[in-house]
Design a protein around this motif. Structure first.
Motif, PDB file in Angstrom:
ATOM      1  N   ILE A 195       0.868  -1.177   0.000  1.00 41.07           N
ATOM      2  CA  ILE A 195       0.000   0.000   0.000  1.00 41.07           C
ATOM      3  C   ILE A 195       0.901   1.222   0.000  1.00 41.07           C
ATOM      4  CG2 ILE A 195      -1.752   1.299   1.267  1.00 41.07           C
ATOM      5  CD1 ILE A 195      -2.590  -1.392   2.508  1.00 41.07           C
ATOM      6  N   PRO A 196       0.780   2.064  -1.052  1.00 42.65           N
ATOM      7  CA  PRO A 196       1.624   3.263  -1.052  1.00 42.65           C
ATOM      8  C   PRO A 196       1.203   4.218   0.065  1.00 42.65           C
ATOM      9  CG  PRO A 196       0.029   3.347  -2.842  1.00 42.65           C
ATOM     10  CD  PRO A 196      -0.106   2.001  -2.187  1.00 42.65           C
ATOM     11  N   LEU A 197       2.176   4.804   0.703  1.00 46.01           N
ATOM     12  CA  LEU A 197       1.889   5.730   1.791  1.00 46.01           C
ATOM     13  C   LEU A 197       1.855   7.159   1.270  1.00 46.01           C
ATOM     14  CD1 LEU A 197       4.139   4.177   4.558  1.00 46.01           C
ATOM     15  CD2 LEU A 197       1.706   3.866   4.211  1.00 46.01           C
ATOM     16  N   ILE A 244      -2.494   6.050   9.526  1.00 42.12           N
ATOM     17  CA  ILE A 244      -3.950   5.959   9.549  1.00 42.12           C
ATOM     18  C   ILE A 244      -4.446   6.294   8.151  1.00 42.12           C
ATOM     19  CG2 ILE A 244      -6.092   6.880  10.527  1.00 42.12           C
ATOM     20  CD1 ILE A 244      -4.497   7.548  13.063  1.00 42.12           C
ATOM     21  N   ASN A 245      -5.152   5.335   7.554  1.00 38.64           N
ATOM     22  CA  ASN A 245      -5.674   5.513   6.186  1.00 38.64           C
ATOM     23  C   ASN A 245      -4.578   5.980   5.237  1.00 38.64           C
ATOM     24  OD1 ASN A 245      -8.262   4.753   6.992  1.00 38.64           O
ATOM     25  ND2 ASN A 245      -8.779   6.848   7.563  1.00 38.64           N
ATOM     26  N   SER A 246      -3.428   5.334   5.295  1.00 36.99           N
ATOM     27  CA  SER A 246      -2.271   5.608   4.444  1.00 36.99           C
ATOM     28  C   SER A 246      -1.605   6.957   4.693  1.00 36.99           C
ATOM     29  CB  SER A 246      -2.641   5.497   2.956  1.00 36.99           C
ATOM     30  OG  SER A 246      -3.088   4.191   2.675  1.00 36.99           O
ATOM     31  N   VAL A 247      -1.989   7.651   5.746  1.00 37.85           N
ATOM     32  CA  VAL A 247      -1.350   8.916   6.100  1.00 37.85           C
ATOM     33  C   VAL A 247      -0.350   8.641   7.222  1.00 37.85           C
ATOM     34  CG1 VAL A 247      -1.691  11.262   6.982  1.00 37.85           C
ATOM     35  CG2 VAL A 247      -3.367  10.262   5.409  1.00 37.85           C
ATOM     36  N   VAL A 248       0.915   8.977   6.960  1.00 31.09           N
ATOM     37  CA  VAL A 248       1.989   8.707   7.915  1.00 31.09           C
ATOM     38  C   VAL A 248       2.261   9.961   8.742  1.00 31.09           C
ATOM     39  CG1 VAL A 248       4.416   8.079   8.192  1.00 31.09           C
ATOM     40  CG2 VAL A 248       3.069   7.081   6.332  1.00 31.09           C
TER      41      VAL A 248
END
Length: 146
Positions: A4-6, A66-70
């Motif tokens: 999954i890309p961040l 969280i939801n691909s947000v780093v």
């Protein structure tokens, strides 16, 4: 397994927080300097004029996805005890991220009279303060204390 890309990190922030702005002379306040979304270097703590540094700096690192947000955060924590009554100022701390210098806001703290009163036999009833230290830098699941 799917990769999954961040999504890129948010903007860089550097802030100071304190556990309480009113502290008795026989009490403690915890101040934390937190850098979010950046890798810092050359951290400079204030001189903590008017305070005794009981412990610190304790360093912490956290990464949250969280939801691909780093979100990444680096913290520097100090435990302080005021040395005199009145308004005391914790001056800004600073840290470099790349070529940019970030500074925290200063924090005003009010030191008040001691919170503990002398008992009938002349003894003071202090708060309990525990300090833990790691005995080994290497740990594993199920390790017994030494």
């Amino acid at each position: 397994m799917t990769n999954i890309p961040l999504i890129a990190q948010g903007s860089v922030t550097f802030e100071a927080t304190i556990s309480n702005r009113q502290v008795p002379l026989d009490g403690y306040a915890e101040v934390v300097f937190t850098l979010k979304n950046g890798v810092g270097s050359d951290f400079k703590a204030p001189d903590f004029e008017g305070f005794e540094v009981v412990s610190g700096p304790s360093k912490s690192i956290s990464t949250t996805v969280i939801n691909s947000v780093v979100t990444r955060a680096f913290g520097y924590t100090y435990l302080l005890r005021p040395l005199r009554k009145g308004t005391l100022n914790i001056k800004p701390a600073s840290i470099k991220v790349g070529n940019q210098l970030y500074k925290t806001a200063s924090i005003a703290v009010t030191a008040v009279a001691k919170a503990h009163h002398t008992a009938a036999k002349g003894k003071i009833k202090p708060d309990l303060m525990l300090k833990a230290e790691v005995t080994s830098p290497e740990m594993y699941i199920g390790q017994q204390g030494v």
